[in-house]
Design a protein around this motif. Structure first.
Motif, mmCIF file in Angstrom:
data_model
loop_
_atom_site.group_PDB
_atom_site.id
_atom_site.type_symbol
_atom_site.label_atom_id
_atom_site.label_comp_id
_atom_site.label_asym_id
_atom_site.label_seq_id
_atom_site.Cartn_x
_atom_site.Cartn_y
_atom_site.Cartn_z
ATOM 1 N N ARG A 87 0.390 -1.277 -0.001
ATOM 2 C CA ARG A 87 0.161 -0.286 0.154
ATOM 3 C C ARG A 87 0.651 1.080 0.194
ATOM 4 N NH1 ARG A 87 -2.740 -0.736 4.788
ATOM 5 N NH2 ARG A 87 -3.864 -2.464 3.791
ATOM 6 N N VAL A 88 0.739 2.358 -0.822
ATOM 7 C CA VAL A 88 1.564 3.669 -0.406
ATOM 8 C C VAL A 88 0.250 4.881 0.130
ATOM 9 C CG1 VAL A 88 2.222 5.411 -2.445
ATOM 10 C CG2 VAL A 88 2.188 3.722 -2.583
ATOM 11 N N ARG A 89 0.847 5.000 0.992
ATOM 12 C CA ARG A 89 -0.198 6.429 1.616
ATOM 13 C C ARG A 89 0.824 8.024 1.378
ATOM 14 N NH1 ARG A 89 -1.865 4.675 6.658
ATOM 15 N NH2 ARG A 89 -0.236 5.579 8.149
ATOM 16 N N LEU A 90 -0.582 8.351 0.789
ATOM 17 C CA LEU A 90 0.279 10.304 0.821
ATOM 18 C C LEU A 90 -0.382 10.773 1.338
ATOM 19 C CD1 LEU A 90 0.509 9.956 -2.899
ATOM 20 C CD2 LEU A 90 2.719 9.834 -1.138
ATOM 21 N N LYS A 91 -0.267 11.325 2.370
ATOM 22 C CA LYS A 91 -0.595 12.432 3.383
ATOM 23 C C LYS A 91 -1.058 14.183 2.846
ATOM 24 C CE LYS A 91 -0.890 12.345 7.609
ATOM 25 N NZ LYS A 91 -0.174 12.766 9.063
ATOM 26 N N THR A 92 -1.655 14.980 2.318
ATOM 27 C CA THR A 92 -1.431 16.162 1.918
ATOM 28 C C THR A 92 -1.175 17.322 2.578
ATOM 29 O OG1 THR A 92 -3.942 16.839 2.311
ATOM 30 C CG2 THR A 92 -3.510 15.426 0.328
ATOM 31 N N THR A 93 -1.516 18.891 2.214
ATOM 32 C CA THR A 93 -0.775 19.458 3.075
ATOM 33 C C THR A 93 -1.961 20.275 3.822
ATOM 34 O OG1 THR A 93 -1.168 20.745 1.354
ATOM 35 C CG2 THR A 93 0.879 20.523 1.298
ATOM 36 N N ASP A 94 -3.340 19.463 3.577
ATOM 37 C CA ASP A 94 -4.591 19.748 4.513
ATOM 38 C C ASP A 94 -4.394 18.374 5.475
ATOM 39 O OD1 ASP A 94 -4.722 22.297 3.173
ATOM 40 O OD2 ASP A 94 -5.898 21.261 1.439
ATOM 41 N N PHE A 95 -3.509 17.814 5.234
ATOM 42 C CA PHE A 95 -3.840 16.914 6.413
ATOM 43 C C PHE A 95 -5.107 15.663 5.777
ATOM 44 C CE2 PHE A 95 -0.884 19.591 8.694
ATOM 45 C CZ PHE A 95 -0.218 19.439 9.534
ATOM 46 N N GLU A 96 -5.154 15.299 4.304
ATOM 47 C CA GLU A 96 -5.971 13.580 3.715
ATOM 48 C C GLU A 96 -5.021 13.062 4.206
ATOM 49 O OE1 GLU A 96 -9.120 13.274 0.846
ATOM 50 O OE2 GLU A 96 -7.638 15.443 0.663
ATOM 51 N N ASP A 156 -0.203 6.010 -10.247
ATOM 52 C CA ASP A 156 -1.084 6.740 -11.513
ATOM 53 C C ASP A 156 -2.718 6.319 -10.545
ATOM 54 O OD1 ASP A 156 1.468 7.165 -12.916
ATOM 55 O OD2 ASP A 156 0.912 5.110 -14.037
ATOM 56 N N ALA A 157 -2.108 6.357 -9.838
ATOM 57 C CA ALA A 157 -4.081 5.817 -9.612
ATOM 58 C C ALA A 157 -4.393 7.031 -8.467
ATOM 59 C CB ALA A 157 -4.124 4.556 -8.600
ATOM 60 N N ASP A 211 13.474 -3.749 -4.566
ATOM 61 C CA ASP A 211 13.158 -4.092 -5.710
ATOM 62 C C ASP A 211 11.814 -4.274 -6.153
ATOM 63 O OD1 ASP A 211 15.239 -2.341 -6.239
ATOM 64 O OD2 ASP A 211 16.646 -4.164 -7.236
ATOM 65 N N ALA A 212 11.658 -5.609 -5.049
ATOM 66 C CA ALA A 212 9.998 -6.372 -5.568
ATOM 67 C C ALA A 212 9.234 -5.071 -5.526
ATOM 68 C CB ALA A 212 9.833 -7.434 -4.847
ATOM 69 N N LEU A 213 9.303 -4.466 -4.360
ATOM 70 C CA LEU A 213 8.110 -3.651 -3.824
ATOM 71 C C LEU A 213 7.891 -1.955 -4.028
ATOM 72 C CD1 LEU A 213 8.824 -3.537 0.249
ATOM 73 C CD2 LEU A 213 6.794 -4.158 -0.364
ATOM 74 N N MET A 214 9.114 -2.063 -4.792
ATOM 75 C CA MET A 214 9.319 -0.773 -5.123
ATOM 76 C C MET A 214 8.764 -0.783 -7.504
ATOM 77 S SD MET A 214 10.417 1.939 -4.316
ATOM 78 C CE MET A 214 10.046 3.150 -5.924
ATOM 79 N N GLU A 215 8.903 -1.843 -7.882
ATOM 80 C CA GLU A 215 8.134 -2.398 -8.522
ATOM 81 C C GLU A 215 6.584 -2.989 -8.473
ATOM 82 O OE1 GLU A 215 9.493 -6.237 -10.289
ATOM 83 O OE2 GLU A 215 11.930 -4.946 -10.817
ATOM 84 N N ALA A 216 5.868 -3.509 -7.673
ATOM 85 C CA ALA A 216 5.204 -2.739 -7.433
ATOM 86 C C ALA A 216 3.825 -1.611 -6.962
ATOM 87 C CB ALA A 216 4.041 -4.022 -6.049
ATOM 88 N N VAL A 217 4.692 -0.254 -5.936
ATOM 89 C CA VAL A 217 3.730 0.380 -6.153
ATOM 90 C C VAL A 217 4.817 1.266 -7.173
ATOM 91 C CG1 VAL A 217 4.419 -0.108 -3.628
ATOM 92 C CG2 VAL A 217 5.987 1.586 -4.927
ATOM 93 N N THR A 218 5.082 1.418 -7.821
ATOM 94 C CA THR A 218 5.519 2.721 -8.905
ATOM 95 C C THR A 218 3.788 2.722 -9.789
ATOM 96 O OG1 THR A 218 7.935 1.938 -8.965
ATOM 97 C CG2 THR A 218 6.701 3.454 -10.722
ATOM 98 N N PRO A 219 3.363 1.360 -10.534
ATOM 99 C CA PRO A 219 1.785 2.207 -10.527
ATOM 100 C C PRO A 219 1.135 2.359 -10.120
ATOM 101 C CG PRO A 219 2.814 -0.136 -11.301
ATOM 102 C CD PRO A 219 3.513 0.237 -10.536
ATOM 103 N N LEU A 220 0.997 2.542 -8.549
ATOM 104 C CA LEU A 220 0.247 2.796 -7.526
ATOM 105 C C LEU A 220 -0.402 4.664 -7.818
ATOM 106 C CD1 LEU A 220 0.359 0.582 -5.071
ATOM 107 C CD2 LEU A 220 -2.146 0.513 -5.961
#
Length: 503
Positions: A326-335, A362-363, A351-360
Protein backbone atom coordinates in the motif's frame (compact mmCIF):
# COMPACT_ATOMS: atom_id res chain seq x y z
CA UNK A 1 -27.82 7.68 33.97
CA UNK A 2 -27.53 5.16 36.77
CA UNK A 3 -26.86 1.59 35.75
CA UNK A 4 -27.44 -0.93 38.55
CA UNK A 5 -24.42 -3.13 39.06
CA UNK A 6 -21.85 -0.72 37.59
CA UNK A 7 -18.73 -0.12 39.66
CA UNK A 8 -16.38 2.81 39.23
CA UNK A 9 -13.29 3.14 41.37
CA UNK A 10 -10.77 5.97 41.36
CA UNK A 11 -7.40 6.12 43.07
CA UNK A 12 -6.62 9.10 45.24
CA UNK A 13 -4.15 11.48 43.56
CA UNK A 14 -1.55 10.81 46.25
CA UNK A 15 -1.44 7.10 45.37
CA UNK A 16 1.89 7.55 43.56
CA UNK A 17 3.76 6.18 46.57
CA UNK A 18 4.16 2.79 44.96
CA UNK A 19 5.59 1.09 48.01
CA UNK A 20 2.26 1.70 49.77
CA UNK A 21 0.14 0.44 46.91
CA UNK A 22 -1.65 -2.08 49.09
CA UNK A 23 -2.94 0.82 51.16
CA UNK A 24 -4.36 2.77 48.25
CA UNK A 25 -7.83 3.99 49.10
CA UNK A 26 -10.51 3.72 46.44
CA UNK A 27 -13.65 5.76 46.28
CA UNK A 28 -16.09 3.28 44.74
CA UNK A 29 -19.26 4.67 43.22
CA UNK A 30 -21.66 1.80 43.73
CA UNK A 31 -24.93 2.00 41.87
CA UNK A 32 -27.66 -0.48 42.73
CA UNK A 33 -27.58 -3.56 44.88
CA UNK A 34 -24.85 -6.03 45.85
CA UNK A 35 -22.86 -7.03 42.75
CA UNK A 36 -21.32 -10.31 43.90
CA UNK A 37 -24.00 -12.77 42.66
CA UNK A 38 -24.16 -11.14 39.23
CA UNK A 39 -20.38 -11.18 38.86
CA UNK A 40 -20.24 -14.88 39.64
CA UNK A 41 -22.48 -15.53 36.64
CA UNK A 42 -20.26 -13.79 34.11
CA UNK A 43 -19.67 -16.06 31.09
CA UNK A 44 -16.18 -14.58 30.71
CA UNK A 45 -14.02 -12.06 32.55
CA UNK A 46 -11.93 -9.85 30.29
CA UNK A 47 -9.72 -7.03 31.52
CA UNK A 48 -8.43 -4.29 29.26
CA UNK A 49 -5.41 -2.47 30.68
CA UNK A 50 -4.34 0.84 29.14
CA UNK A 51 -1.45 3.00 30.30
CA UNK A 52 -2.40 6.65 30.80
CA UNK A 53 -0.72 9.07 28.34
CA UNK A 54 2.06 6.49 28.19
CA UNK A 55 5.00 8.31 26.55
CA UNK A 56 4.33 11.56 28.39
CA UNK A 57 3.86 9.75 31.72
CA UNK A 58 7.22 8.02 31.30
CA UNK A 59 8.91 11.36 30.65
CA UNK A 60 7.28 12.88 33.74
CA UNK A 61 8.29 9.84 35.79
CA UNK A 62 11.93 10.11 34.73
CA UNK A 63 12.11 13.91 34.95
CA UNK A 64 10.37 15.31 38.06
CA UNK A 65 10.62 18.83 36.64
CA UNK A 66 8.02 17.88 34.03
CA UNK A 67 5.41 16.71 36.53
CA UNK A 68 2.27 18.78 36.63
CA UNK A 69 3.25 20.60 33.42
CA UNK A 70 1.88 20.27 29.86
CA UNK A 71 4.18 17.91 27.97
CA UNK A 72 4.13 17.00 24.29
CA UNK A 73 6.14 14.00 23.15
CA UNK A 74 6.91 14.84 19.53
CA UNK A 75 9.75 15.61 17.12
CA UNK A 76 11.26 19.04 17.65
CA UNK A 77 9.83 20.44 14.44
CA UNK A 78 6.78 22.48 13.56
CA UNK A 79 6.00 20.05 10.74
CA UNK A 80 5.82 16.97 12.98
CA UNK A 81 2.85 15.46 14.76
CA UNK A 82 2.22 14.89 18.46
CA UNK A 83 2.79 11.30 19.57
CA UNK A 84 1.41 11.74 23.09
CA UNK A 85 0.17 14.69 25.13
CA UNK A 86 0.16 14.71 28.92
CA UNK A 87 -3.17 15.22 30.66
CA UNK A 88 -2.08 18.75 31.59
CA UNK A 89 -1.76 19.48 27.86
CA UNK A 90 -5.01 17.73 26.99
CA UNK A 91 -6.91 20.36 28.92
CA UNK A 92 -6.06 22.64 26.00
CA UNK A 93 -7.65 20.13 23.59
CA UNK A 94 -4.29 18.86 22.39
CA UNK A 95 -4.09 15.21 21.41
CA UNK A 96 -2.16 12.51 19.59
CA UNK A 97 -1.67 12.85 15.81
CA UNK A 98 -2.26 16.62 15.99
CA UNK A 99 0.24 18.73 14.02
CA UNK A 100 2.85 20.18 16.34
CA UNK A 101 2.17 23.68 15.02
CA UNK A 102 -1.50 23.43 15.98
CA UNK A 103 -0.67 21.90 19.36
CA UNK A 104 1.76 24.71 20.14
CA UNK A 105 -0.83 27.28 19.09
CA UNK A 106 -3.38 25.79 21.47
CA UNK A 107 -0.89 25.28 24.29
CA UNK A 108 2.02 27.75 23.98
CA UNK A 109 3.39 26.72 27.38
CA UNK A 110 3.77 23.07 26.38
CA UNK A 111 7.18 21.50 26.90
CA UNK A 112 8.40 19.57 23.87
CA UNK A 113 10.15 16.26 24.60
CA UNK A 114 11.61 14.04 21.89
CA UNK A 115 10.61 10.37 22.18
CA UNK A 116 12.81 7.65 23.72
CA UNK A 117 11.40 4.45 22.29
CA UNK A 118 13.81 2.04 23.90
CA UNK A 119 12.75 3.32 27.32
CA UNK A 120 9.06 2.93 26.45
CA UNK A 121 9.64 -0.57 25.10
CA UNK A 122 11.47 -1.60 28.29
CA UNK A 123 8.56 -0.49 30.49
CA UNK A 124 6.08 -2.15 28.15
CA UNK A 125 7.94 -5.45 28.44
CA UNK A 126 7.88 -5.14 32.23
CA UNK A 127 4.14 -4.46 32.13
CA UNK A 128 3.37 -7.45 29.91
CA UNK A 129 5.35 -9.73 32.22
CA UNK A 130 3.13 -8.57 35.09
CA UNK A 131 0.02 -9.34 33.05
CA UNK A 132 1.41 -12.82 32.48
CA UNK A 133 1.50 -13.35 36.26
CA UNK A 134 -2.27 -12.87 36.31
CA UNK A 135 -3.20 -15.01 33.31
CA UNK A 136 -1.52 -17.00 30.53
CA UNK A 137 -4.00 -15.46 28.08
CA UNK A 138 -2.61 -11.99 27.35
CA UNK A 139 -3.17 -10.24 24.03
CA UNK A 140 -1.02 -7.16 23.54
CA UNK A 141 -2.46 -4.53 21.23
CA UNK A 142 0.41 -2.06 21.40
CA UNK A 143 3.14 -0.91 23.72
CA UNK A 144 0.67 0.49 26.22
CA UNK A 145 -2.43 -1.68 26.16
CA UNK A 146 -3.48 -5.32 26.37
CA UNK A 147 -6.39 -7.67 26.96
CA UNK A 148 -6.18 -10.21 29.78
CA UNK A 149 -8.58 -13.17 30.03
CA UNK A 150 -9.27 -13.74 33.74
CA UNK A 151 -12.08 -16.27 33.29
CA UNK A 152 -12.00 -18.85 36.08
CA UNK A 153 -9.52 -16.89 38.20
CA UNK A 154 -12.05 -15.71 40.81
CA UNK A 155 -10.67 -18.20 43.34
CA UNK A 156 -7.22 -16.64 43.06
CA UNK A 157 -7.98 -12.95 42.62
CA UNK A 158 -11.57 -12.43 43.77
CA UNK A 159 -14.16 -10.37 41.92
CA UNK A 160 -13.41 -8.52 38.68
CA UNK A 161 -13.11 -5.31 40.70
CA UNK A 162 -10.52 -6.92 42.96
CA UNK A 163 -8.70 -8.28 39.91
CA UNK A 164 -8.49 -4.80 38.43
CA UNK A 165 -7.34 -3.30 41.72
CA UNK A 166 -4.59 -5.91 42.11
CA UNK A 167 -3.43 -5.39 38.53
CA UNK A 168 -3.21 -1.62 38.97
CA UNK A 169 -1.22 -2.04 42.18
CA UNK A 170 1.27 -4.45 40.64
CA UNK A 171 1.94 -2.16 37.66
CA UNK A 172 2.32 0.88 39.92
CA UNK A 173 4.72 -0.96 42.23
CA UNK A 174 6.87 -2.20 39.34
CA UNK A 175 6.91 0.84 37.05
CA UNK A 176 5.76 3.85 39.07
CA UNK A 177 3.03 4.45 36.46
CA UNK A 178 -0.74 4.35 36.63
CA UNK A 179 -2.95 2.35 34.29
CA UNK A 180 -6.67 2.44 33.66
CA UNK A 181 -8.50 -0.89 33.70
CA UNK A 182 -11.84 -1.90 32.27
CA UNK A 183 -13.51 -5.21 33.16
CA UNK A 184 -16.44 -6.87 31.43
CA UNK A 185 -17.49 -10.08 29.72
CA UNK A 186 -16.32 -9.09 26.21
CA UNK A 187 -13.25 -7.48 24.72
CA UNK A 188 -15.21 -4.61 23.23
CA UNK A 189 -16.98 -3.55 26.41
CA UNK A 190 -13.79 -3.96 28.47
CA UNK A 191 -11.95 -1.63 26.09
CA UNK A 192 -14.65 1.03 26.25
CA UNK A 193 -14.71 0.65 30.04
CA UNK A 194 -10.96 1.26 30.42
CA UNK A 195 -11.33 4.65 28.73
CA UNK A 196 -14.48 5.59 30.62
CA UNK A 197 -12.83 7.00 33.75
CA UNK A 198 -9.31 7.95 32.66
CA UNK A 199 -6.80 8.67 33.98
CA UNK A 200 -6.05 6.05 36.64
CA UNK A 201 -9.56 4.60 36.55
CA UNK A 202 -11.16 1.23 37.17
CA UNK A 203 -14.54 0.56 35.58
CA UNK A 204 -16.35 -2.76 35.98
CA UNK A 205 -19.34 -3.47 33.75
CA UNK A 206 -21.20 -6.73 34.54
CA UNK A 207 -22.36 -8.69 31.52
CA UNK A 208 -26.05 -8.24 32.36
CA UNK A 209 -25.65 -4.45 32.51
CA UNK A 210 -23.38 -3.91 29.52
CA UNK A 211 -26.03 -3.08 26.90
CA UNK A 212 -27.72 -0.51 29.13
CA UNK A 213 -24.35 1.02 30.03
CA UNK A 214 -23.35 1.38 26.39
CA UNK A 215 -26.65 2.88 25.25
CA UNK A 216 -26.09 6.57 26.18
CA UNK A 217 -22.48 6.62 25.01
CA UNK A 218 -21.60 8.58 21.84
CA UNK A 219 -21.57 6.74 18.57
CA UNK A 220 -17.80 7.09 18.13
CA UNK A 221 -17.29 4.72 21.06
CA UNK A 222 -18.19 1.86 18.73
CA UNK A 223 -15.08 -0.06 17.71
CA UNK A 224 -14.19 0.92 14.15
CA UNK A 225 -16.17 4.17 14.01
CA UNK A 226 -13.85 7.05 13.15
CA UNK A 227 -14.46 10.70 12.32
CA UNK A 228 -15.80 10.09 8.80
CA UNK A 229 -18.11 7.28 9.85
CA UNK A 230 -19.34 9.36 12.80
CA UNK A 231 -20.38 12.11 10.41
CA UNK A 232 -22.16 9.58 8.21
CA UNK A 233 -23.99 8.04 11.18
CA UNK A 234 -25.06 11.46 12.45
CA UNK A 235 -26.41 12.27 8.99
CA UNK A 236 -28.84 9.34 9.22
CA UNK A 237 -29.92 10.25 12.73
CA UNK A 238 -27.75 7.91 14.80
CA UNK A 239 -26.13 9.79 17.67
CA UNK A 240 -25.63 7.22 20.43
CA UNK A 241 -24.84 3.53 20.71
CA UNK A 242 -28.41 3.07 21.93
CA UNK A 243 -29.65 4.47 18.60
CA UNK A 244 -27.77 1.70 16.82
CA UNK A 245 -29.13 -0.93 19.22
CA UNK A 246 -32.70 0.24 18.57
CA UNK A 247 -32.40 0.25 14.78
CA UNK A 248 -33.26 -2.63 12.47
CA UNK A 249 -30.24 -4.73 11.40
CA UNK A 250 -31.56 -4.76 7.83
CA UNK A 251 -31.91 -0.97 7.81
CA UNK A 252 -28.38 -0.58 9.14
CA UNK A 253 -27.04 -2.96 6.50
CA UNK A 254 -28.85 -0.99 3.79
CA UNK A 255 -27.21 2.26 4.87
CA UNK A 256 -23.83 1.01 6.10
CA UNK A 257 -23.23 -2.30 4.34
CA UNK A 258 -21.77 -5.20 6.29
CA UNK A 259 -20.43 -2.78 8.91
CA UNK A 260 -24.03 -2.02 9.90
CA UNK A 261 -24.63 -5.51 11.27
CA UNK A 262 -21.24 -5.44 12.99
CA UNK A 263 -22.13 -2.18 14.79
CA UNK A 264 -25.51 -3.65 15.71
CA UNK A 265 -23.87 -6.62 17.44
CA UNK A 266 -21.45 -4.40 19.34
CA UNK A 267 -24.25 -2.08 20.45
CA UNK A 268 -25.89 -5.12 22.10
CA UNK A 269 -22.58 -5.86 23.88
CA UNK A 270 -22.09 -8.98 21.78
CA UNK A 271 -18.47 -9.67 20.85
CA UNK A 272 -17.46 -13.35 20.46
CA UNK A 273 -13.76 -12.69 19.88
CA UNK A 274 -11.47 -14.47 22.29
CA UNK A 275 -8.35 -13.11 23.93
CA UNK A 276 -5.62 -14.61 21.77
CA UNK A 277 -2.26 -15.21 23.37
CA UNK A 278 -0.13 -14.48 20.32
CA UNK A 279 -0.85 -11.99 17.58
CA UNK A 280 0.91 -12.46 14.28
CA UNK A 281 2.36 -9.42 12.56
CA UNK A 282 0.02 -8.40 9.78
CA UNK A 283 1.88 -5.46 8.29
CA UNK A 284 5.15 -3.54 8.25
CA UNK A 285 5.35 0.03 7.10
CA UNK A 286 7.30 3.25 7.02
CA UNK A 287 5.90 6.80 6.90
CA UNK A 288 8.19 9.76 6.24
CA UNK A 289 7.23 13.30 7.28
CA UNK A 290 9.03 15.71 4.94
CA UNK A 291 10.65 19.05 5.67
CA UNK A 292 9.54 20.27 2.26
CA UNK A 293 6.35 19.30 0.47
CA UNK A 294 6.71 17.24 -2.70
CA UNK A 295 4.63 17.11 -5.85
CA UNK A 296 6.73 15.58 -8.61
CA UNK A 297 6.54 11.86 -9.23
CA UNK A 298 10.32 11.40 -9.10
CA UNK A 299 10.53 13.05 -5.68
CA UNK A 300 7.79 10.80 -4.33
CA UNK A 301 9.54 7.73 -5.74
CA UNK A 302 12.78 8.73 -3.99
CA UNK A 303 11.07 8.60 -0.61
CA UNK A 304 9.18 5.43 -1.45
CA UNK A 305 12.50 3.81 -2.29
CA UNK A 306 13.84 4.62 1.16
CA UNK A 307 10.66 3.30 2.72
CA UNK A 308 10.94 0.10 0.68
CA UNK A 309 14.54 -0.45 1.79
CA UNK A 310 13.63 -0.11 5.47
CA UNK A 311 10.57 -2.35 5.19
CA UNK A 312 12.37 -5.04 3.21
CA UNK A 313 15.29 -5.07 5.66
CA UNK A 314 12.95 -5.61 8.60
CA UNK A 315 10.95 -8.27 6.77
CA UNK A 316 14.09 -10.25 6.03
CA UNK A 317 15.24 -9.92 9.63
CA UNK A 318 11.97 -11.56 10.72
CA UNK A 319 11.81 -14.03 7.80
CA UNK A 320 8.58 -12.46 6.55
CA UNK A 321 7.31 -12.13 2.99
CA UNK A 322 4.50 -9.85 1.82
CA UNK A 323 1.66 -10.53 -0.58
CA UNK A 324 0.27 -7.00 -0.76
CA UNK A 325 1.52 -3.43 -0.63
CA UNK A 326 0.00 0.00 0.00
CA UNK A 327 1.13 3.58 -0.73
CA UNK A 328 0.12 6.35 1.69
CA UNK A 329 0.30 10.06 0.83
CA UNK A 330 -0.76 12.87 3.17
CA UNK A 331 -1.67 16.22 1.65
CA UNK A 332 -0.81 19.62 3.10
CA UNK A 333 -4.42 19.68 4.35
CA UNK A 334 -3.63 16.50 6.35
CA UNK A 335 -5.89 14.35 4.19
CA UNK A 336 -4.48 10.82 4.12
CA UNK A 337 -4.82 9.05 0.76
CA UNK A 338 -3.92 5.45 0.00
CA UNK A 339 -3.84 2.96 -2.86
CA UNK A 340 -2.97 -0.72 -2.65
CA UNK A 341 -2.56 -3.91 -4.67
CA UNK A 342 -1.97 -7.61 -4.15
CA UNK A 343 1.14 -9.31 -5.53
CA UNK A 344 1.41 -12.30 -7.82
CA UNK A 345 3.86 -13.95 -5.42
CA UNK A 346 5.31 -13.07 -2.01
CA UNK A 347 8.31 -10.72 -1.90
CA UNK A 348 10.85 -9.42 0.63
CA UNK A 349 13.13 -7.15 -1.42
CA UNK A 350 13.05 -3.40 -1.90
CA UNK A 351 13.24 -3.77 -5.68
CA UNK A 352 10.17 -5.99 -5.74
CA UNK A 353 8.25 -3.60 -3.51
CA UNK A 354 9.16 -0.67 -5.74
CA UNK A 355 8.07 -2.52 -8.86
CA UNK A 356 4.70 -3.06 -7.19
CA UNK A 357 4.11 0.45 -5.86
CA UNK A 358 5.35 2.54 -8.78
CA UNK A 359 2.21 1.97 -10.90
CA UNK A 360 0.04 2.84 -7.89
CA UNK A 361 1.05 6.51 -8.15
CA UNK A 362 -1.00 6.75 -11.34
CA UNK A 363 -4.11 5.84 -9.34
CA UNK A 364 -3.97 8.97 -7.14
CA UNK A 365 -6.32 11.72 -8.32
CA UNK A 366 -4.93 14.35 -5.97
CA UNK A 367 -2.02 16.25 -7.50
CA UNK A 368 -0.40 17.23 -4.21
CA UNK A 369 1.61 18.74 -2.74
CA UNK A 370 2.24 16.08 -0.09
CA UNK A 371 3.83 16.43 3.34
CA UNK A 372 4.14 12.70 4.09
CA UNK A 373 5.07 9.70 1.94
CA UNK A 374 4.50 6.21 3.27
CA UNK A 375 4.44 2.55 2.31
CA UNK A 376 2.98 -0.53 3.98
CA UNK A 377 3.71 -4.18 3.16
CA UNK A 378 0.90 -6.38 4.43
CA UNK A 379 -0.64 -9.84 4.24
CA UNK A 380 2.61 -11.09 5.75
CA UNK A 381 3.56 -14.70 6.33
CA UNK A 382 6.64 -16.56 7.50
CA UNK A 383 8.84 -17.28 4.49
CA UNK A 384 9.89 -20.67 5.92
CA UNK A 385 6.37 -21.84 6.71
CA UNK A 386 5.79 -25.20 4.93
CA UNK A 387 2.05 -24.58 5.02
CA UNK A 388 2.18 -21.53 2.76
CA UNK A 389 -0.39 -21.35 -0.06
CA UNK A 390 0.48 -22.69 -3.47
CA UNK A 391 1.18 -19.18 -4.76
CA UNK A 392 4.37 -19.24 -2.74
CA UNK A 393 5.67 -22.36 -4.45
CA UNK A 394 7.35 -20.30 -7.17
CA UNK A 395 10.02 -19.56 -4.56
CA UNK A 396 11.34 -23.06 -5.31
CA UNK A 397 13.17 -21.60 -8.30
CA UNK A 398 15.06 -19.19 -6.05
CA UNK A 399 17.09 -22.12 -4.73
CA UNK A 400 17.75 -23.59 -8.20
CA UNK A 401 20.01 -20.70 -9.24
CA UNK A 402 19.86 -21.40 -12.99
CA UNK A 403 23.17 -20.15 -14.44
CA UNK A 404 23.32 -21.55 -17.98
CA UNK A 405 21.36 -20.16 -20.94
CA UNK A 406 18.36 -22.16 -22.09
CA UNK A 407 19.08 -25.18 -24.31
CA UNK A 408 17.65 -25.67 -27.77
CA UNK A 409 15.14 -28.18 -26.38
CA UNK A 410 14.00 -25.62 -23.84
CA UNK A 411 13.68 -22.94 -26.51
CA UNK A 412 11.55 -25.22 -28.62
CA UNK A 413 9.41 -26.47 -25.74
CA UNK A 414 5.65 -25.87 -25.73
CA UNK A 415 4.33 -22.48 -24.59
CA UNK A 416 3.57 -23.76 -21.11
CA UNK A 417 7.19 -24.87 -20.69
CA UNK A 418 8.37 -21.48 -21.89
CA UNK A 419 6.22 -19.76 -19.29
CA UNK A 420 7.72 -21.98 -16.61
CA UNK A 421 11.25 -21.13 -17.77
CA UNK A 422 10.45 -17.42 -17.68
CA UNK A 423 9.13 -17.83 -14.16
CA UNK A 424 12.34 -19.58 -13.15
CA UNK A 425 14.50 -16.88 -14.73
CA UNK A 426 12.52 -14.16 -12.96
CA UNK A 427 12.92 -16.01 -9.68
CA UNK A 428 16.68 -16.23 -10.23
CA UNK A 429 16.70 -12.48 -10.80
CA UNK A 430 14.77 -11.98 -7.55
CA UNK A 431 17.17 -14.33 -5.78
CA UNK A 432 20.14 -12.27 -6.95
CA UNK A 433 18.49 -9.09 -5.72
CA UNK A 434 17.75 -10.68 -2.39
CA UNK A 435 21.35 -11.88 -2.04
CA UNK A 436 22.57 -8.33 -2.66
CA UNK A 437 20.14 -6.76 -0.20
CA UNK A 438 20.87 -9.44 2.42
CA UNK A 439 24.59 -8.71 2.10
CA UNK A 440 23.90 -5.01 2.65
CA UNK A 441 21.84 -5.97 5.71
CA UNK A 442 24.85 -7.73 7.20
CA UNK A 443 27.14 -4.78 6.49
CA UNK A 444 24.67 -2.34 8.03
CA UNK A 445 24.37 -4.51 11.13
CA UNK A 446 28.15 -4.64 11.59
CA UNK A 447 29.18 -1.13 10.56
CA UNK A 448 26.05 1.04 10.72
CA UNK A 449 23.21 1.88 8.37
CA UNK A 450 25.25 4.45 6.42
CA UNK A 451 28.10 2.10 5.52
CA UNK A 452 26.77 1.86 1.94
CA UNK A 453 24.86 4.53 0.07
CA UNK A 454 23.02 4.01 -3.18
CA UNK A 455 24.54 5.94 -6.09
CA UNK A 456 21.15 7.50 -6.77
CA UNK A 457 21.17 8.90 -3.22
CA UNK A 458 24.38 10.87 -3.70
CA UNK A 459 22.77 13.73 -5.61
CA UNK A 460 19.39 13.62 -3.89
CA UNK A 461 18.21 16.70 -2.10
CA UNK A 462 17.55 15.81 1.53
CA UNK A 463 13.90 16.69 2.20
CA UNK A 464 13.14 14.47 5.16
CA UNK A 465 12.37 16.42 8.31
CA UNK A 466 15.60 16.84 10.29
CA UNK A 467 15.38 15.26 13.76
CA UNK A 468 11.86 14.27 12.85
CA UNK A 469 10.15 10.93 13.17
CA UNK A 470 10.23 8.32 10.46
CA UNK A 471 7.38 6.06 11.50
CA UNK A 472 8.62 2.56 10.77
CA UNK A 473 5.83 0.43 12.12
CA UNK A 474 5.12 -3.24 12.49
CA UNK A 475 1.45 -3.45 13.48
CA UNK A 476 1.85 -0.89 16.29
CA UNK A 477 4.64 -1.23 18.88
CA UNK A 478 7.81 0.84 19.14
CA UNK A 479 10.85 -1.38 19.14
CA UNK A 480 13.83 0.91 18.66
CA UNK A 481 15.06 4.39 19.41
CA UNK A 482 15.52 7.27 16.94
CA UNK A 483 18.92 8.20 15.70
CA UNK A 484 20.85 10.74 17.71
CA UNK A 485 20.27 14.34 16.54
CA UNK A 486 22.76 15.39 13.91
CA UNK A 487 25.23 18.19 14.43
CA UNK A 488 24.35 21.62 13.22
CA UNK A 489 24.97 21.97 9.51
CA UNK A 490 24.60 18.29 8.66
CA UNK A 491 22.19 17.31 5.92
CA UNK A 492 19.00 16.23 7.63
CA UNK A 493 17.26 12.92 7.46
CA UNK A 494 14.46 11.77 9.66
CA UNK A 495 15.06 9.99 12.92
CA UNK A 496 13.78 6.45 13.01
CA UNK A 497 10.92 5.10 15.01
CA UNK A 498 9.75 1.52 14.73
CA UNK A 499 6.37 0.50 15.99
CA UNK A 500 4.04 -2.49 16.03
CA UNK A 501 0.28 -1.80 15.86
CA UNK A 502 -2.50 -4.13 16.11
CA UNK A 503 -5.29 -4.49 13.80
Amino acid sequence: MEIPGLLLAKSHPDAAAAEHCSNIQYRPKLIGHDRTPAMQRWPRIVLHADMDAFYASVEQLDNPELRGKPVLVAPNSWRGVVLTASYEARRFKVGSAMPVAEARRRCPEAIMVEPRFERYAAISKQMVEIFGDFSPQVETLSLDEAFIDMTGAEGLFGTPAEMGHALKCRVLEATGLNISVGASATKYVAKVASAYDKPNGLTVVPAAKAKAWLAPQPINQLWGVGAKTTTKLHAIGLMTIGDIAGASPDWLAEHLGSAGRHYYELSHARDPRKVTRSRSTKSMGSDRTLSEDVTKRDAILEHLRRNAERIARRMRAKDYVARAVRVRLKTTDFELLSRQRTLAQPVDTADALMEAVTPLLDAFDHRGPYRLVGMVAFDLSWSKDPAQPATAQLDLFESIRVRKPATRREREAPAARNRLTRSASQSVKEGTRRDLEATIDELATRFGSDVLISATDLERKHTVMKNGINLNFRDGECVSRPRKPQKKGDSGSSANKETEHGS
